[in-house]
Every structure is written in structure tokens, then in C-alpha cells.
Scaffold this active site. Structure first.
Site, PDB file in Angstrom:
ATOM      1  N   GLY A  66      -1.045   0.511  -4.710  1.00  0.00           N
ATOM      2  CA  GLY A  66      -2.190  -0.308  -4.353  1.00  0.00           C
ATOM      3  C   GLY A  66      -3.414   0.088  -5.146  1.00  0.00           C
TER       4      GLY A  66
ATOM      5  CB  CYS B 191      15.579  -5.427   2.909  1.00  0.00           C
ATOM      6  SG  CYS B 191      14.887  -7.101   2.942  1.00  0.00           S
TER       7      CYS B 191
ATOM      8  CB  SER C  13       9.527  -0.368 -13.531  1.00  0.00           C
ATOM      9  OG  SER C  13       8.934  -1.627 -13.756  1.00  0.00           O
TER      10      SER C  13
ATOM     11  CB  CYS D 131       9.040 -10.172   0.322  1.00  0.00           C
ATOM     12  SG  CYS D 131       9.065  -8.812   1.531  1.00  0.00           S
TER      13      CYS D 131
ATOM     14  CB  CYS E  34      12.175  -2.755   0.519  1.00  0.00           C
ATOM     15  SG  CYS E  34      11.735  -3.756  -0.905  1.00  0.00           S
TER      16      CYS E  34
ATOM     17  CB  CYS F 126      -0.916   0.010   1.218  1.00  0.00           C
ATOM     18  SG  CYS F 126      -0.017   0.044   2.772  1.00  0.00           S
TER      19      CYS F 126
ATOM     20  CB  CYS G 269      13.254 -10.825  -2.966  1.00  0.00           C
ATOM     21  SG  CYS G 269      13.855  -9.229  -3.516  1.00  0.00           S
TER      22      CYS G 269
ATOM     23  CE1 TYR H 216       6.603  -3.119 -11.463  1.00  0.00           C
ATOM     24  CE2 TYR H 216       6.016  -3.910  -9.279  1.00  0.00           C
ATOM     25  CZ  TYR H 216       5.660  -3.620 -10.582  1.00  0.00           C
ATOM     26  OH  TYR H 216       4.380  -3.820 -11.008  1.00  0.00           O
TER      27      TYR H 216
ATOM     28  CG  ASP I 218      10.275  -6.562 -17.125  1.00  0.00           C
ATOM     29  OD1 ASP I 218      10.047  -5.416 -16.679  1.00  0.00           O
ATOM     30  OD2 ASP I 218       9.410  -7.455 -17.167  1.00  0.00           O
TER      31      ASP I 218
ATOM     32  CG  ASN J  61       3.726   0.399   3.140  1.00  0.00           C
ATOM     33  OD1 ASN J  61       3.463  -0.727   2.760  1.00  0.00           O
ATOM     34  ND2 ASN J  61       4.697   1.126   2.609  1.00  0.00           N
ATOM     35  N   GLY J  62       3.217  -2.222   5.414  1.00  0.00           N
ATOM     36  CA  GLY J  62       4.201  -3.192   5.872  1.00  0.00           C
ATOM     37  C   GLY J  62       3.558  -4.494   6.300  1.00  0.00           C
TER      38      GLY J  62
END
Length: 475
Positions: free
Chosen positions: A50, A461, A313, A412, A266, A22, A464, A272, A375, A127-128
Site C-alpha cells: 500500500g 482462493c 514480480s 475480487c 489468496c 494494505c 479471479c 504478485y 509477466d 487487511n481485507g
């Protein structure tokens, strides 16, 4: 063959991207302003974070008024006939992509608490993702606390704050400090209460949150700087990891909630999630994406006739690749701007054709050409595979695929909706095999070394990409 390798292809989700949970936005003024328009502009600027639902709370004459609905921001605001009813001196808002709690209407934010007379006294947006939310929820329920949502960790934060408010004479600063001792995970939160706004981040600063000003007395909080820009404000800085800001009629006050903090935002915010015109931690997102394209060419040069990017992106990285290589960039892939992310297509054949709805190509720019296609990432591989098929069908002579991020090998659990590990194309499958699955002449990923170099350090972080996270998920 593909469906056997990747079971997710047989499920209903058609998306082949990570989704941020979000975007959050808040504004505080010592006097009444057009909070209806300001919160609408701010959330619209954060719509990319979102697209399932949105909501907001406004502080008007000491009362908190809230509105929540499914759908896009502008569609939600169009449903409101009397906009002046939501004019006040402060507001917070949220645009949602669900992770914890699912898509139930009961999980749409903001969450708000009421007194014994039914008057809303506090509202929050978050958010999280918390890793210990269910444990805390069970404990609170055993104490008699009632929850409205279905498994939402955001409501857990609200109920904890309410609990500590009642124990500490309605002192919001102490209540938030106590709450952050209990919760673990990733969180950026804005709280509206008692003619004040509070905003705070987790000790690792995993999810973004910045602040700015509209004028000398009006403060703005936003997941990204584009939200501040949208209302004509100016960005000051990001909140530090573990920092809290409280704004009231008198001033803005800052304090650190925890001593042992680390900067671990992150890394996918730059790859992205964030808008390219945003600053995250005072770093220009567009520049990071363009540099990733330049590094991709330095890593893996190839002879080709044209460079193309997957909108939106992947485009800055393809421009960077073009700059470094001298191979011309052309906007050959055309994106349908009116398509949403909520399609549910039951059959695999129709899910693959979904790519044709989202993207189409200018055929005469492809036939007989050697193409580099870039990409931002490769998640499941469904979109990439379909794009290659479209380009092959259009007559491309060679196709060289480049990912502007390292291989994604782990899901994640810190506020991003991702596939399970087994559904990630780079998990347990080497690059050469993926190239065969995608039907490309070559495939390369941005190296971790170069991603760290572009971002200027390891204080991020990278879970991923590595499977190592700032916070360990307890079993």
C-alpha cells in the site's frame, strides 16, 4: 479499437495491476522499547502492499497515541519531529491501498475508539474486505453508534468490538469472538488495547498474517515475514484460519474463533502481492514464482534467443523459464525505482506513455532477437500492449508473451482492488484474439492445473481465475 474493447482505457486510472489493500504490523513488549523505529521498519518492509497512506498507534504508559498521514511510510515518519514521544511497549501500524471507503483521509488507519473523556482506549488495523459491512453499519447507526470514516469496513469491525466490550465487562477475547460471528468476508486484524495486543484471521485465512519474536518476550505480527525480518525478529508461523492470538504482560494465548475453518489463502499472494523474500503459510514466494516459469516452458516450449521478465514480480518466473529451456535470461527491461503508483493521467495517449516512465529497454539486446517476455499476470492488457510496442520498435524479430498466472476472468471483492469484469482483457475474449490485440507472435498462460501443482493443492482462493470464491457475495 482498444478503447472500444476496454472502456477502462478511457478512465483516469493508469495502473494495469491488481492492488492489495494494505499491510499490517504489530509489536508487543512487556517493557518500553523504541516502538517508533520498530513500527517504521515494519511498515516500510510492507510498503509494497500500500502506497497511499500509513498510520500507527503506540501504547505508552497506558495511553494510546496515534499518527496518520497520506503518502509513503518514510515521508510520513519524517513529519514527526519528536520520535521519543512515540516510544512505548506496544504498537500497531498500517500501510494503505484503498478498496472499500476510497481515498478520503478519514479512512486512513488505524481506527481508534475513545472513552467519554476523549482518551483512546482501543485501536485496530485491518487487511481485507467485509461483504456485509454496510448492513452492519446501518444496524449500528440505528443503535446510535457514530462513524468517522466514509463507508470503511475496518471501522465497522472496531465499532462491533467496542459494542461487545461494553456488553461483556471489557473482555477483549469475548468481544472479538462475538464480532467474528457477525462479520463475513476476508480479514486479518490486529487490535491494541489495555496493555495487550490481539491478532486474528477470518475462517478461510484469505488474507495473510504471521507472527514471530524479537526476543523471548517481544512478539511481532505482520502481513508477511519480511516485516518480521526487517526488525531483526524470527518467524514462528502463520496464524491459522479463524485463529486468535492475545499477548499481554504474562503470556501469549491462542484460540480458535470458529470450528468450521478452511485454508483458502489468496493465490495471488504468491503470484504478485507478496515480496519474493517472504514466506506465506511457510511457502517460499520466490520459489513459487520460479517454478511457475519452469512450468510455463513445459506447457508451451518455444525457440527463442533470450528470455526477459517484467520487473519486479515477472523476473523470478523468467529465470525459471530460462532454467527449464536453456534460453539465456537477460535483465533487458530496466525499472525506474522512484516512480509511484498514484499518477492520474487524463489522456489515453499520455497514460500509455506512462509505461516508458516505469520501464525502459536495453535496445542493443533486442534488435533482431526472438524474445520470450514473462509477466506475473495480464489484467487489462494496457502495460503488456505498450511493452510489446516498445520491443517491436527496438527491432525484436519475434515476441512470445507468457503469463505466470492463468487468465484473470473475474474481479475480487475480498480485499483486492481490481477492475470490473468487463474491463479484464481475458473476460469473454479468447487467447488468440488477445494475442492479436497485444501484437505478439504467441501468447500463453500458466494453466490452472500447473498453478495447483506448484502450490501443492487446491486449498487456495482462485476466484479471479475461476469466478468461484470461498465466500459468496450476497446480492
Amino acid at each position: 479499437m482498444i478503447s472500444k474493447l476496454f472502456p477502462i482505457f478511457n478512465k483516469k486510472k493508469s495502473s494495469d495491476k491488481f492492488h492489495e489493500e494494505c499491510g499490517i504490523f504489530g509489536i508487543y513488549s512487556p517493557k518500553k522499547v523504541d516502538t517508533f523505529s520498530l513500527i517504521q521498519f515494519g511498515l516500510f518492509a510492507l510498503q509494497h502492499r500500500g502506497q497511499e497512506a500509513c498510520g500507527f498507534s503506540v501504547l505508552r504508559d497506558g495511553f494510546i497515541l496515534s499518527h496518520k498521514s497520506e503518502g509513503l511510510v518514510l515521508d510520513s515518519f519524517r513529519k514527526i519531529s519528536n520520535s521519543e514521544y512515540y516510544h512505548g511497549n506496544a504498537a500497531i501500524g498500517h500501510t494503505r491501498y484503498s478498496t472499500e471507503g476510497g481515498q478520503s483521509k478519514k479512512n486512513i488507519q488505524p481506527f481508534f475508539g475513545e472513552d467519554s473523556y476523549g482518551k483512546s482506549t482501543i485501536s485496530i488495523v485491518h487487511n481485507g474486505n467485509l461483504i456485509n459491512a454496510q448492513k452492519i453499519r446501518k444496524h449500528l447507526e440505528s443503535e446510535g453508534v457514530t462513524f468517522i470514516s466514509e463507508h470503511s469496513d475496518s471501522e465497522v469491525i472496531l465499532r462491533l468490538i467496542q459494542k461487545y466490550l461494553s456488553e461483556h465487562n471489557n473482555n477483549l477475547e469475548i468481544a472479538i469472538q462475538k464480532t467474528t460471528i457477525d462479520i463475513q468476508g476476508a480479514y486479518s486484524v490486529i487490535v491494541l488495547m489495555d496493555n495487550k495486543i490481539a491478532a486474528f484471521r477470518d475462517p478461510n485465512g484469505i488474507r495473510p498474517l504471521c507472527y514471530g519474536m524479537l526476543n523471548e518476550k517481544t512478539y511481532i505480527f505482520s502481513s508477511e515475514t519480511c516485516g518480521i525480518d526487517s526488525v531483526g525478529g524470527y518467524y514462528i508461523r502463520d496464524l491459522f484460519p479463524g485463529e486468535m492470538a492475545i499477548v499481554d504482560q504474562k503470556s501469549i494465548r491462542f484460540s480458535l474463533l470458529k470450528k468450521n475453518t478452511k485454508r483458502r489463502i489468496c493465490s495471488f499472494e504468491y503470484i504478485y502481492f507478496s515480496r519474493p523474500d517472504s514466506l506465506i503459510e511457510n511457502i517460499n514466494v520466490y520459489e513459487i514464482r520460479e517454478k511457475s516459469g519452469e512450468k510455463l516452458y513445459e506447457q508451451h516450449p518455444v525457440e527463442a534467443d533470450v528470455v526477459i521478465g517484467v520487473p519486479d514480480s515477472g523476473v523470478p518466473a523468467s529465470i525459471g523459464y530460462s532454467k527449464a529451456s536453456g534460453i539465456p535470461f537477460k535483465p533487458i527491461l530496466v525499472k525506474n525505482k522512484y516512480i509511484g503508483r498514484s499518477f492520474i493521467i487524463p489522456k489515453q495517449e499520455m497514460r500509455e506513455k506512462m509505461v516508458n516512465l516505469k520501464l525502459n529497454s536495453i535496445l542493443n539486446e533486442i534488435r533482431g532477437k526472438r524474445i520470450v517476455i514473462i509477466d506475473d499476470s495480464i489484467v487489462r492488457g494496457t502495460t503488456s500492449r505498450r511493452l510489446v510496442y516498445i520491443l517491436r520498435k527496438a527491432g525484436a524479430k519475434e515476441i512470445h508473451f507468457r503469463s505466470a498466472s492463468p487468465p484473470i476472468i473475474a474481479p475480487c471483492y475480498l480485499g483486492v482492488d481490481t477492475p470490473s469484469r468487463k474491463d479484464l482483457i481475458s473476460y469473454n475474449i479468447d487467447k488468440e484474439k488477445i494475442a492479436k490485440i497485444l501484437d505478439v507472435d504467441s501468447l500463453e498462460f500458466l494453466s490452472m492445473t500447473n498453478l495447483i501443482d506448484i502450490l501443492g493443492g487446491k486449498n487456495y482462493c482462485f476466484g479471479c481465475f475461476t469466478g468461484n470464491y470461498p465466500i459468496r457475495k450476497k446480492k
